[in-house]
Design an enzyme around this catalytic site. Structure first.
Site, PDB file in Angstrom:
ATOM      1  N   SER A 294     -38.260  31.051  62.882  1.00  0.00           N
ATOM      2  CA  SER A 294     -38.505  30.919  61.475  1.00  0.00           C
ATOM      3  C   SER A 294     -37.735  32.283  61.004  1.00  0.00           C
ATOM      4  O   SER A 294     -36.728  32.246  60.898  1.00  0.00           O
ATOM      5  CB  SER A 294     -40.190  31.121  61.695  1.00  0.00           C
ATOM      6  OG  SER A 294     -40.735  30.959  60.118  1.00  0.00           O
ATOM      7  N   LYS A 319     -36.964  26.429  63.592  1.00  0.00           N
ATOM      8  CA  LYS A 319     -37.934  26.338  62.553  1.00  0.00           C
ATOM      9  C   LYS A 319     -37.282  26.394  61.088  1.00  0.00           C
ATOM     10  O   LYS A 319     -37.184  27.590  60.742  1.00  0.00           O
ATOM     11  CB  LYS A 319     -39.173  27.164  62.678  1.00  0.00           C
ATOM     12  CG  LYS A 319     -40.296  26.618  61.798  1.00  0.00           C
ATOM     13  CD  LYS A 319     -41.643  27.658  61.885  1.00  0.00           C
ATOM     14  CE  LYS A 319     -42.841  27.207  60.705  1.00  0.00           C
ATOM     15  NZ  LYS A 319     -42.487  27.606  59.493  1.00  0.00           N
ATOM     16  N   GLN A 323     -43.382  28.233  54.481  1.00  0.00           N
ATOM     17  CA  GLN A 323     -44.623  27.925  53.909  1.00  0.00           C
ATOM     18  C   GLN A 323     -45.201  29.173  53.075  1.00  0.00           C
ATOM     19  O   GLN A 323     -44.488  30.126  52.887  1.00  0.00           O
ATOM     20  CB  GLN A 323     -45.629  28.064  55.049  1.00  0.00           C
ATOM     21  CG  GLN A 323     -45.737  26.901  56.021  1.00  0.00           C
ATOM     22  CD  GLN A 323     -44.386  26.801  56.898  1.00  0.00           C
ATOM     23  OE1 GLN A 323     -43.985  27.572  57.531  1.00  0.00           O
ATOM     24  NE2 GLN A 323     -43.783  25.583  56.918  1.00  0.00           N
TER      25      GLN A 323
END
Length: 401
Positions: A294, A319, A323
């Site tokens: 991420s 990833k 979000q």
């Protein structure tokens, strides 16, 4: 490889963008609630509540309907109750309550992404890449991940221990651990000066104060010129996107850092470096592994593709989505929703692929006997004296100098 990050610890493990509460707040929702009606949904709930052989309350059926909605979305989107929302906000401040391990589904197996530093999971010997086989003597499968997470959340809320049976990565060796939840405090930035005036910085997550703490540390080293800098992003599962961008900006004089693309206007952005930098002329290496995910991948790719640093280690997790935490209707709930995808400075989508290091080191490539001591065994997080990645980074920096 399917990258489905979830947590056993309630620590945030994605790229989080803060959206204003007014954007998706109560006033906004009420506006649509008065305009729309859901007769079919209400009829289904009423019929089940009245006639189904087993009694369900209206609230239980509403919760089931919400859960059903999120099964249509990606695995990173979820409904957060008040406790979960509070835990995520606390984790962004470096403190949370839980077991301290991130998990994922990888090749249809529930897999450990990383245990958090000083967490019950790390102290029990859980390692990145381990496969979760059983929870409390019950077999677990990737298709039942949501049920598994719900059970673990309940044990954490009730301050109860759990027993996990796991298998080591690339091995048939299995082992069991019993862990209890606890308050976990994470210092996202830890640093030490190694031999030969090489700075070592361990960035374990991206919290509210990570950029500020990193700047403080680099400022302490300005009086003593560095021969090199090692930035350790191994087992860093992510965190706040803005912190990853700001940290990349510290090391980059120019160039794109990351680009995001989504359906609504504010989810589409290009982030570029500003001229203000620190330690610009110092050789730099970034350590990554399968537990780097991420936001840590955003930072690693920005430094690699802009030619500022070399990456060393293993391929990262992969990833590539963003979000946002969106405050919900009432009772302190929230929605964690995927609002965008991101690409690296060169436009690469690393989702489910990961970032390839410039210098790849297999975990089994070097034995402990082949490594050399580089720092005192009283260093933070135990000794990294026999860390082959750090040793390789030091050797590369010496060659560059």
């Amino acid at each position: 490889m399917s990258g489905i990050i979830r947590n056993l610890s309630f620590a945030i493990a994605g790229l989080i963008l803060g959206l204003s509460a007014t954007l998706f707040g109560q006033e906004h929702t009420q506006q649509y609630k008065t305009q729309l009606n859901y007769p079919l949904l209400l009829d289904v709930i009423d019929t089940i509540e009245t006639y189904y052989v087993k009694k369900f309350t209206e609230q239980e059926l509403i919760e089931a309907a919400i859960e059903g909605i999120f099964t249509k979305l990606d695995p990173y989107s979820s409904f957060l109750d008040k406790n979960e929302f509070t835990n995520i906000r606390e984790s962004n401040n470096g403190e949370y309550f839980g077991f301290g391990v991130e998990i994922a589904t990888d090749n249809d197996q529930i897999t450990i992404v990383t245990p958090f530093p000083q967490s019950p999971a790390e102290k029990a010997g859980i390692m990145p890449g381990d496969k979760v086989l059983k929870l409390n003597n019950e077999l677990v499968t990737a298709d039942k991940l949501e049920n598994l997470l719900a059970k673990i959340k309940q044990f954490s809320y009730n301050n109860q221990e759990i027993e996990l049976e796991l298998a080591r990565a690339n091995s048939e060796l299995t082992y069991s651990v019993t862990i209890s939840p606890s308050v976990i405090v994470i210092d996202s930035v830890e640093a030490q000066m190694l031999d030969h005036q090489i700075g070592y910085i361990r960035l374990s997550s991206f919290q509210d104060n990570s950029t500020q703490e990193l700047i403080k540390q680099l400022a302490l080293w300005q009086k003593t010129p560095l021969n090199g800098l090692i930035l350790d992003l191994r087992n860093n599962p992510g965190g706040l996107l803005d912190q990853a961008i700001q940290i990349a900006d510290i090391f980059l004089e120019k160039g794109r850092i990351v680009a995001t693309k989504g359906r609504f206007f504010d989810a589409n952005s290009d982030y570029y470096a500003s001229p203000q930098t620190m330690v610009t002329s110092v050789p730099m290496l970034v350590l990554i592994n399968k537990g780097s995910a991420s936001a840590s991948e955003v930072l690693a790719a920005a430094l690699q593709e802009n030619g500022r640093a070399k990456l060393i280690g293993q391929t990262s997790f992969g990833k590539g989505s963003v979000q946002s935490l969106i405050p919900s209707l009432s009772n302190g709930n929230a929605i964690k929703l995927t609002i965008a995808k991101y690409t690296t400075p060169n436009g690469t989508d690393i989702h489910e692929k990961g970032i390839e290091p410039d210098i790849k080191i297999a975990l089994e490539a070097v034995t402990n006997e082949q490594t050399m001591s580089i720092i005192n065994t009283n260093s933070f997080r135990g000794s990294i004296a026999n860390d082959k990645h750090v040793n390789s980074a030091i050797a590369w920096i010496k060659t560059e100098k």
